[in-house]
Design a protein around this motif. Structure first.
Motif, PDB file in Angstrom:
ATOM      1  N   GLU A 150      -7.737  -1.112 -13.042  1.00 34.75           N
ATOM      2  CA  GLU A 150      -6.671  -0.930 -11.939  1.00 34.75           C
ATOM      3  C   GLU A 150      -5.940   0.249 -11.867  1.00 34.75           C
ATOM      4  O   GLU A 150      -4.800   0.593 -11.767  1.00 34.75           O
ATOM      5  N   HIS A 154      -1.328  -4.086  -6.568  1.00 30.74           N
ATOM      6  CA  HIS A 154      -2.381  -4.377  -7.579  1.00 30.74           C
ATOM      7  C   HIS A 154      -1.692  -4.357  -8.960  1.00 30.74           C
ATOM      8  O   HIS A 154      -0.602  -3.796  -9.228  1.00 30.74           O
ATOM      9  N   ASP A 155      -2.628  -4.771 -10.081  1.00 34.17           N
ATOM     10  CA  ASP A 155      -1.831  -5.007 -11.368  1.00 34.17           C
ATOM     11  C   ASP A 155      -0.879  -3.939 -11.746  1.00 34.17           C
ATOM     12  O   ASP A 155       0.192  -4.014 -12.229  1.00 34.17           O
ATOM     13  N   ASP A 211      -4.079   3.370 -11.672  1.00 28.92           N
ATOM     14  CA  ASP A 211      -2.976   3.712 -10.597  1.00 28.92           C
ATOM     15  C   ASP A 211      -3.235   5.247 -10.329  1.00 28.92           C
ATOM     16  O   ASP A 211      -2.728   6.093 -11.335  1.00 28.92           O
ATOM     17  N   ASP A 264     -14.265  -2.299  -6.549  1.00 26.18           N
ATOM     18  CA  ASP A 264     -13.553  -1.418  -7.138  1.00 26.18           C
ATOM     19  C   ASP A 264     -13.769  -1.091  -8.667  1.00 26.18           C
ATOM     20  O   ASP A 264     -13.641   0.031  -9.134  1.00 26.18           O
ATOM     21  N   ARG A 265     -13.838  -2.220  -9.422  1.00 30.60           N
ATOM     22  CA  ARG A 265     -14.143  -2.223 -10.759  1.00 30.60           C
ATOM     23  C   ARG A 265     -15.342  -1.342 -10.902  1.00 30.60           C
ATOM     24  O   ARG A 265     -15.482  -0.497 -11.964  1.00 30.60           O
ATOM     25  N   ARG A 321       2.123  -3.035  -9.874  1.00 28.49           N
ATOM     26  CA  ARG A 321       3.008  -4.046 -10.131  1.00 28.49           C
ATOM     27  C   ARG A 321       3.513  -4.072 -11.328  1.00 28.49           C
ATOM     28  O   ARG A 321       5.055  -4.291 -11.365  1.00 28.49           O
ATOM     29  N   GLU A 359       2.101   1.819  -3.854  1.00 33.22           N
ATOM     30  CA  GLU A 359       1.054   2.282  -4.158  1.00 33.22           C
ATOM     31  C   GLU A 359       0.840   3.625  -4.022  1.00 33.22           C
ATOM     32  O   GLU A 359       0.054   4.416  -4.778  1.00 33.22           O
ATOM     33  N   GLU A 406     -11.949  -6.448  -5.399  1.00 37.13           N
ATOM     34  CA  GLU A 406     -11.600  -6.154  -6.715  1.00 37.13           C
ATOM     35  C   GLU A 406     -13.025  -5.748  -7.744  1.00 37.13           C
ATOM     36  O   GLU A 406     -12.929  -4.933  -8.415  1.00 37.13           O
ATOM     37  N   ASN A 421       0.836  -1.265  -0.095  1.00 33.91           N
ATOM     38  CA  ASN A 421       0.143   0.196  -0.095  1.00 33.91           C
ATOM     39  C   ASN A 421       0.872   1.128   0.028  1.00 33.91           C
ATOM     40  O   ASN A 421       0.690   2.125  -0.513  1.00 33.91           O
ATOM     41  N   ASP A 463     -10.341 -10.562  -1.624  1.00 30.43           N
ATOM     42  CA  ASP A 463      -9.824  -9.743  -2.728  1.00 30.43           C
ATOM     43  C   ASP A 463     -10.612  -9.632  -3.945  1.00 30.43           C
ATOM     44  O   ASP A 463     -10.849  -8.633  -4.587  1.00 30.43           O
TER      45      ASP A 463
END
Lengths: 452, 452
Positions: free
Chosen positions: B274, B73-74, B276, B262-263, B77, B46, B259, B43, B255
């Motif tokens: 995802e 997160h993707d 950022d 979030d989506r 990452r 991010e 997700e 976190n 998760d």
């Protein structure tokens, strides 16, 4: 043998139940409900219009009632509770766990609450009272007091014998709590370690004194964040002195996470937290009307801004035609930044030290997209109206509004958050008011200055 | 003793880390990261702009790298993987569980994937291949093959001895799987029952043959729904023949739920799944620009509709001033219905048998709010412009648009859903196009018919 679950069966089940309700096939309905998990019965009830909902509720077996009630969302539950008589209610309430009952009672109308409290037996009332001493949406409210605790100086063999004396363990017991004589929490003992250790080992040797714990007054949002980050199944709840009060389990946390995301989604459309899709027309209209009224005020502000430029609009009708473009693009860009900011706030990703970087970045994103789309809009405008002045002015207004949108998308939620107002609820209205006003003001203002 | 966690410490930690990064205090940073859980390190990463993110990544202890990577997160990452050399990547990959590695590999650029697959040892590659045979976002992909299974004809004493031979149990082992000689699943045996039963009891006597299971090809959305409804900690995954393949545990489901929500939130603002918040300016601008471009097309359609009524706008400038009101109110009312419909679809609450009831109800809600707010808008308009004709026409247009909004709010997501398009992504754009067009068309059209 086991049955495999798939989602399509759920809507098929719903279709089946509705046709049984319409045809009055009571026996089939009873059989269906007996074969259906209480959580799914609750979902069926929530998928029905008021009349059919109460018809189906009448078919729910009395023994299932309290469990189905605990799975219902607040609003749907209220419509059902309204139809239960006091005896039924007391019976349902007495078979709930105190923490579920506390949540249930919070949502009841006050006269019913009092009737319930009076009819409950003393033991239930006492356990309920102890839950109600904790603040709503705090760890204390979420926890169950049904905990197995052990001393650190006994052997695993003793723990195993002690466990075997239980009829069953509390649901989701992945660990036992180690406490001292005063009830102070010392650490947790994983059930897995109990199973894999030598029976002669002492608890102290394999307990985990560093395991995560929470204070009773921690907000459920923060408890959920801890569960998510640490992949926990349960966590001990302690008071300020470090005394063990109870434990919170993952099933309640899943509900918290789902409710939070639901709330964020519903609030972004100005809807009630527990809005019932199948509520009757008038209550639905009333609740949603409030939000329409708030929007009406903001859109009248925008209209008033346009009204300041009647002269320009009278002389150049193309301005009226192009009016929505600048405002709409600002609204979209602003809501992108707003959504990301609200999400970053929820993830605790915004601190004092990175706000300035974020602001700079978002303003630059707004500038880049402003310039790109300004060229496109100006070109289309020129091709459409053949007026280079209007084309230039709409391009400049677009850039200005996208910059304003980026700034507002960060500043508005941060301010609301600081003032303790949920930015998910009011952020979008305030933001679009800003982008509408700046959009109309810059476009019509520049037109008045340079074209008239 | 245990430390109590509170959210404010997280942003304080972030402030601390940023100031340490800025001052180049490497030792403090190393100490901080060692004391911080990998999920929280993820976190922190991010929450940092690109440069600081890579500086902090350099400080992450090598032993923690693979765990931190699995929590990222993707998108974040990807930015970090870009900076790792192949050796580092292979080392990190080899210490991941196959199901985590499969997800990790899915997100890597293709050349890196191949390099990784070649460098991995044969055993790891074989386990990875078996995970990759399952479709993305299916139960097979989520499951872990690390399962403890027992036979039905042994006693609990034997089970206890067998468990004691393990160093540790797989994480979140709340139940053991009972299988036959062919590996066919027979039921589950709760660890709690192992602990509370008489050691002479046979497994068959206390196992649960009716426990919920899922097929390997069930979507992760449906698996999550099952976990939520049944308050599960783990569930067995079976193939089409009923053979036990593995188990899915609640931590992965949390998760999935996070997700998904979030989506839904990000998509409603036309953002990448995802996205950022701390990505550099240009990639952010490009991704968000696409959505602005789509919106631009729809708003040009709306502008074109306004353009059909130039004559009316030239003669009555008040029409231009009032133009946003009807469209905006329709957009708000429509998005309320749309949001509720999308939510009901996700909860499987909409079936053929209740669609008509819903449509009727929403149209009635639209009619009620249309009439109420039409009166208010007409009154304000009359007081503002003193023109009874315009006042009547804006009122009627508002009612028409709120009816259209209610219809669209249900029909659009249902159609998109039937066509396999996520209504959370495109529903709002299509809906506001409809409400804009109907709003402008009804208001300006009626004005042209009756006032000019």
């Amino acid at each position: 043998m086991t049955e495999l679950e798939t989602a399509p069966t759920q809507t098929a089940l719903l279709d089946q139940v509705i046709s049984d309700l319409e045809a009055g096939r009571q026996e089939e309905l009873t059989a269906t409900l007996l074969a259906t998990h209480p959580a799914e019965v609750a979902n069926l009830l929530e998928s029905l219009p008021p009349e059919q909902r109460s018809e189906l509720w009448d078919v729910v077996p009395v023994a299932q009632e309290s469990e189905v009630l605990s799975f219902l969302h607040d609003e749907a539950r209220t419509t059902i509770v309204d139809e239960m008589d006091e005896g039924e209610l007391v019976a349902a309430a007495e078979s709930m766990a105190p923490e579920d009952l506390a949540e249930f009672i919070d949502e009841l109308p006050e006269d019913l609450t009092n009737a319930l409290l009076i009819s409950m037996d003393a033991d239930h009332r006492k356990r309920l009272d102890s839950v109600l001493t904790f603040e709503e949406a705090s760890a204390g409210r979420l926890m169950s007091t049904d905990v197995i605790s052990v001393r650190k100086d006994v052997s695993i063999a003793v723990v195993l014998r002690w466990l075997r004396r239980h009829e069953s363990l509390p649901p989701h017991t992945d660990s036992l709590m180690v406490i001292d004589d005063e009830g102070l929490y010392l650490g947790k003992l994983d059930v897995a370690d109990v199973l894999t250790s030598n029976p002669e080992t002492e608890v102290e040797a394999i307990m985990q004194p560093e395991a995560a714990t929470v204070r009773d007054n921690l907000s459920e949002h923060d408890v959920a964040a801890l569960f998510e980050r640490r992949d926990l199944i349960s966590v001990a709840v302690l008071d300020s002195a470090g005394k063990l009060l109870g434990r919170i389990t993952i099933d309640d946390i899943v509900d918290v996470i789902r409710e939070e995301s639901d709330r964020a989604l519903l609030r972004s459309a100005g809807l009630n937290d527990e809005e019932d899709m199948f509520a009757p027309v008038l209550p639905s209209a009333r609740r949603r009307g409030v939000w329409l009224g708030i929007n009406l005020i903001t859109v009248f502000i925008a209209a008033w801004v346009i009204g300041r430029f009647e002269e320009a609009l009278e002389q150049i009708v193309a301005l009226a035609v192009l009016l929505p473009i600048v405002a709409s693009m600002g609204g979209i860009a602003g809501s992108q930044t707003l959504t990301l900011t609200i999400r970053a706030l929820a993830l605790n990703q915004i601190a004092n030290a990175n706000v300035r970087w974020l602001l700079t970045k978002e303003v630059l994103v707004g500038a880049v997209n402003g310039m790109v789309w300004a060229v496109v809009v100006a070109l289309v405008t020129y091709l459409w109206f053949g007026n280079i002045g209007i084309a230039l002015i709409i391009g400049i207004a677009l850039i200005l509004n996208l910059l304003a949108a980026a700034l507002s998308g960060i500043v508005i939620p941060l301010l609301l958050n600081r003032w303790g107002i949920d930015p998910a609820l009011s952020g979008a209205v305030i933001l679009t008011t800003v982008t509408d006003v700046i959009g109309f003001l810059s476009f019509l203002g520049l037109a008045t200055l340079f074209l008239i």
